[in-house]
Design a protein around this motif. Structure first.
Motif, PDB file in Angstrom:
ATOM      1  N   ARG A   1      45.620  27.539  53.929  1.00  0.00           N
ATOM      2  CA  ARG A   1      46.500  28.696  54.073  1.00  0.00           C
ATOM      3  C   ARG A   1      47.589  28.639  53.007  1.00  0.00           C
ATOM      4  O   ARG A   1      48.260  27.627  52.842  1.00  0.00           O
ATOM      5  CB  ARG A   1      47.144  28.715  55.455  1.00  0.00           C
ATOM      6  N   LEU A   2      47.747  29.743  52.247  1.00  0.00           N
ATOM      7  CA  LEU A   2      48.718  29.817  51.150  1.00  0.00           C
ATOM      8  C   LEU A   2      49.587  31.047  51.272  1.00  0.00           C
ATOM      9  O   LEU A   2      49.286  31.969  52.018  1.00  0.00           O
ATOM     10  CB  LEU A   2      47.996  29.884  49.799  1.00  0.00           C
ATOM     11  N   GLY A   3      50.647  31.105  50.441  1.00  0.00           N
ATOM     12  CA  GLY A   3      51.476  32.300  50.330  1.00  0.00           C
ATOM     13  C   GLY A   3      52.520  32.384  51.417  1.00  0.00           C
ATOM     14  O   GLY A   3      52.752  31.445  52.183  1.00  0.00           O
ATOM     15  N   THR A   4      53.164  33.537  51.444  1.00  0.00           N
ATOM     16  CA  THR A   4      54.224  33.753  52.423  1.00  0.00           C
ATOM     17  C   THR A   4      53.631  33.995  53.800  1.00  0.00           C
ATOM     18  O   THR A   4      52.483  34.422  53.944  1.00  0.00           O
ATOM     19  CB  THR A   4      55.083  34.961  52.022  1.00  0.00           C
TER      20      THR A   4
ATOM     21  N   PRO B   1      44.023  32.587  53.991  1.00  0.00           N
ATOM     22  CA  PRO B   1      43.374  31.491  53.264  1.00  0.00           C
ATOM     23  C   PRO B   1      43.495  31.722  51.748  1.00  0.00           C
ATOM     24  O   PRO B   1      43.732  32.848  51.303  1.00  0.00           O
ATOM     25  CB  PRO B   1      41.911  31.570  53.704  1.00  0.00           C
ATOM     26  N   GLU B   2      43.333  30.680  50.961  1.00  0.00           N
ATOM     27  CA  GLU B   2      43.553  30.764  49.513  1.00  0.00           C
ATOM     28  C   GLU B   2      42.733  31.870  48.867  1.00  0.00           C
ATOM     29  O   GLU B   2      43.237  32.609  48.021  1.00  0.00           O
ATOM     30  CB  GLU B   2      43.220  29.420  48.858  1.00  0.00           C
ATOM     31  N   VAL B   3      41.483  32.020  49.262  1.00  0.00           N
ATOM     32  CA  VAL B   3      40.609  33.026  48.661  1.00  0.00           C
ATOM     33  C   VAL B   3      41.138  34.435  48.944  1.00  0.00           C
ATOM     34  O   VAL B   3      41.239  35.273  48.049  1.00  0.00           O
ATOM     35  CB  VAL B   3      39.171  32.872  49.199  1.00  0.00           C
ATOM     36  N   VAL B   4      41.529  34.709  50.166  1.00  0.00           N
ATOM     37  CA  VAL B   4      42.035  36.030  50.533  1.00  0.00           C
ATOM     38  C   VAL B   4      43.411  36.261  49.917  1.00  0.00           C
ATOM     39  O   VAL B   4      43.723  37.361  49.441  1.00  0.00           O
ATOM     40  CB  VAL B   4      42.069  36.178  52.067  1.00  0.00           C
ATOM     41  N   HIS B   5      44.244  35.223  49.902  1.00  0.00           N
ATOM     42  CA  HIS B   5      45.564  35.313  49.283  1.00  0.00           C
ATOM     43  C   HIS B   5      45.440  35.701  47.809  1.00  0.00           C
ATOM     44  O   HIS B   5      46.133  36.602  47.328  1.00  0.00           O
ATOM     45  CB  HIS B   5      46.293  33.975  49.417  1.00  0.00           C
ATOM     46  N   ASN B   6      44.551  35.047  47.069  1.00  0.00           N
ATOM     47  CA  ASN B   6      44.347  35.373  45.655  1.00  0.00           C
ATOM     48  C   ASN B   6      43.803  36.786  45.480  1.00  0.00           C
ATOM     49  O   ASN B   6      44.172  37.488  44.536  1.00  0.00           O
ATOM     50  CB  ASN B   6      43.418  34.363  44.999  1.00  0.00           C
ATOM     51  N   HIS B   7      42.942  37.215  46.387  1.00  0.00           N
ATOM     52  CA  HIS B   7      42.409  38.578  46.304  1.00  0.00           C
ATOM     53  C   HIS B   7      43.537  39.602  46.413  1.00  0.00           C
ATOM     54  O   HIS B   7      43.645  40.514  45.592  1.00  0.00           O
ATOM     55  CB  HIS B   7      41.376  38.810  47.405  1.00  0.00           C
ATOM     56  N   PHE B   8      44.385  39.469  47.419  1.00  0.00           N
ATOM     57  CA  PHE B   8      45.464  40.437  47.601  1.00  0.00           C
ATOM     58  C   PHE B   8      46.535  40.313  46.530  1.00  0.00           C
ATOM     59  O   PHE B   8      47.173  41.303  46.177  1.00  0.00           O
ATOM     60  CB  PHE B   8      46.087  40.289  48.982  1.00  0.00           C
ATOM     61  N   LYS B   9      46.734  39.126  45.989  1.00  0.00           N
ATOM     62  CA  LYS B   9      47.761  38.936  44.968  1.00  0.00           C
ATOM     63  C   LYS B   9      47.345  39.504  43.612  1.00  0.00           C
ATOM     64  O   LYS B   9      48.153  40.055  42.886  1.00  0.00           O
ATOM     65  CB  LYS B   9      48.086  37.449  44.833  1.00  0.00           C
ATOM     66  N   TYR B  10      46.060  39.387  43.255  1.00  0.00           N
ATOM     67  CA  TYR B  10      45.610  39.744  41.911  1.00  0.00           C
ATOM     68  C   TYR B  10      44.651  40.926  41.855  1.00  0.00           C
ATOM     69  O   TYR B  10      44.095  41.210  40.811  1.00  0.00           O
ATOM     70  CB  TYR B  10      44.950  38.532  41.246  1.00  0.00           C
ATOM     71  N   ARG B  11      44.457  41.664  42.938  1.00  0.00           N
ATOM     72  CA  ARG B  11      43.458  42.736  42.933  1.00  0.00           C
ATOM     73  C   ARG B  11      43.828  43.896  42.011  1.00  0.00           C
ATOM     74  O   ARG B  11      42.964  44.630  41.572  1.00  0.00           O
ATOM     75  CB  ARG B  11      43.206  43.243  44.336  1.00  0.00           C
ATOM     76  N   HIS B  12      45.083  44.077  41.682  1.00  0.00           N
ATOM     77  CA  HIS B  12      45.502  45.183  40.822  1.00  0.00           C
ATOM     78  C   HIS B  12      45.362  44.855  39.340  1.00  0.00           C
ATOM     79  O   HIS B  12      45.491  45.735  38.500  1.00  0.00           O
ATOM     80  CB  HIS B  12      46.948  45.557  41.124  1.00  0.00           C
ATOM     81  N   MET B  13      45.098  43.608  38.992  1.00  0.00           N
ATOM     82  CA  MET B  13      45.080  43.194  37.583  1.00  0.00           C
ATOM     83  C   MET B  13      44.019  43.937  36.767  1.00  0.00           C
ATOM     84  O   MET B  13      44.279  44.335  35.642  1.00  0.00           O
ATOM     85  CB  MET B  13      44.861  41.690  37.454  1.00  0.00           C
ATOM     86  N   VAL B  14      42.846  44.112  37.315  1.00  0.00           N
ATOM     87  CA  VAL B  14      41.786  44.805  36.577  1.00  0.00           C
ATOM     88  C   VAL B  14      42.162  46.266  36.360  1.00  0.00           C
ATOM     89  O   VAL B  14      41.984  46.805  35.263  1.00  0.00           O
ATOM     90  CB  VAL B  14      40.441  44.682  37.318  1.00  0.00           C
ATOM     91  N   ASP B  15      42.731  46.906  37.381  1.00  0.00           N
ATOM     92  CA  ASP B  15      43.158  48.300  37.232  1.00  0.00           C
ATOM     93  C   ASP B  15      44.275  48.433  36.201  1.00  0.00           C
ATOM     94  O   ASP B  15      44.276  49.359  35.388  1.00  0.00           O
ATOM     95  CB  ASP B  15      43.625  48.858  38.572  1.00  0.00           C
ATOM     96  N   ASP B  16      45.242  47.510  36.217  1.00  0.00           N
ATOM     97  CA  ASP B  16      46.321  47.537  35.222  1.00  0.00           C
ATOM     98  C   ASP B  16      45.782  47.330  33.814  1.00  0.00           C
ATOM     99  O   ASP B  16      46.202  47.995  32.868  1.00  0.00           O
ATOM    100  CB  ASP B  16      47.362  46.463  35.535  1.00  0.00           C
ATOM    101  N   HIS B  17      44.842  46.400  33.681  1.00  0.00           N
ATOM    102  CA  HIS B  17      44.241  46.116  32.372  1.00  0.00           C
ATOM    103  C   HIS B  17      43.497  47.345  31.852  1.00  0.00           C
ATOM    104  O   HIS B  17      43.630  47.720  30.683  1.00  0.00           O
ATOM    105  CB  HIS B  17      43.309  44.918  32.507  1.00  0.00           C
ATOM    106  N   ASN B  18      42.726  47.998  32.712  1.00  0.00           N
ATOM    107  CA  ASN B  18      41.997  49.203  32.298  1.00  0.00           C
ATOM    108  C   ASN B  18      42.944  50.339  31.953  1.00  0.00           C
ATOM    109  O   ASN B  18      42.691  51.102  31.015  1.00  0.00           O
ATOM    110  CB  ASN B  18      41.030  49.637  33.391  1.00  0.00           C
ATOM    111  N   ALA B  19      44.045  50.467  32.691  1.00  0.00           N
ATOM    112  CA  ALA B  19      45.011  51.523  32.390  1.00  0.00           C
ATOM    113  C   ALA B  19      45.635  51.308  31.013  1.00  0.00           C
ATOM    114  O   ALA B  19      45.802  52.266  30.247  1.00  0.00           O
ATOM    115  CB  ALA B  19      46.094  51.567  33.464  1.00  0.00           C
ATOM    116  N   LYS B  20      45.956  50.072  30.671  1.00  0.00           N
ATOM    117  CA  LYS B  20      46.507  49.785  29.339  1.00  0.00           C
ATOM    118  C   LYS B  20      45.453  49.996  28.262  1.00  0.00           C
ATOM    119  O   LYS B  20      45.758  50.429  27.162  1.00  0.00           O
ATOM    120  CB  LYS B  20      47.027  48.355  29.274  1.00  0.00           C
TER     121      LYS B  20
END
Length: 178
Positions: free
Chosen positions: A19-22, A42-61
């Motif tokens: 278990r990670l994060g706040t 859990p770490e896998v779900v925490h990373n998913h919610f933390k970084y899920r916008h990165m691909v969208d931000d990258h594509n927008a740029k």
């Protein structure tokens, strides 16, 4: 925490169930009773919610303000892949430059004169960045140079009427060395 009407399935090749994060909390009503629960992902779900916008931000740029794939509209598959990889590389370089070399969200360069960070440049020399103070002195110096060049040119025309070619050549050489 499980909800009966929502199940998320996530497959991962890394991470753990640690278990990670706040600590998150959720409240709900069961009849007249208010219930609450606290949990950590859990770490896998925490990373998913933390970084899920990165691909969208990258594509927008990558697509803004001008998409390389759209401006280079090729139908040949190797060129399409190359243009995609080139655009991704450009955004990765932009992100790393803004992360490592800038305190602001915009990329900055060093002023050619005073070495301060700036984003401005003159239209007469687009590759040379100048801060606002140095830009003002550059404009004054450029205006002076333009007027001086114009005055020297008109002086050389006036002298050409009254002097020999040898004197005119000497005068032109003197102007070049100024």
């Amino acid at each position: 925490m499980k909800e009966p009407d929502y199940t998320m399935m996530l497959m991962s090749t890394y991470g753990s169930l640690v278990r990670l994060g706040t600590v998150k909390s959720r409240s709900w009503m069961e009849g007249n009773t208010k219930c609450s629960a606290s949990f950590q992902y859990p770490e896998v779900v925490h990373n998913h919610f933390k970084y899920r916008h990165m691909v969208d931000d990258h594509n927008a740029k990558r697509h803004s303000p001008l998409s390389l794939e759209m401006s280079w509209a090729t139908k040949w598959w190797p060129n399409r892949v190359f243009s995609f990889l080139l655009a991704v590389t450009e955004i990765n370089i932009y992100n790393s430059m803004s992360y490592f070399f800038s305190e602001t969200k915009y990329p900055q360069r060093q002023c050619i004169t005073c070495k301060k960070k700036c984003r401005t440049y003159c239209s007469c020399s687009p590759g040379t960045h100048r801060c606002y103070a140095c830009f003002a002195s550059h404009c004054v110096n450029a205006e002076f140079a333009i007027r001086l060049t114009g005055s020297l040119f008109s002086l050389s025309i006036a002298l050409s009427r009254y002097t020999s070619n040898a004197m005119l050549t000497l005068f032109v050489d003197m102007i070049r060395h100024i």
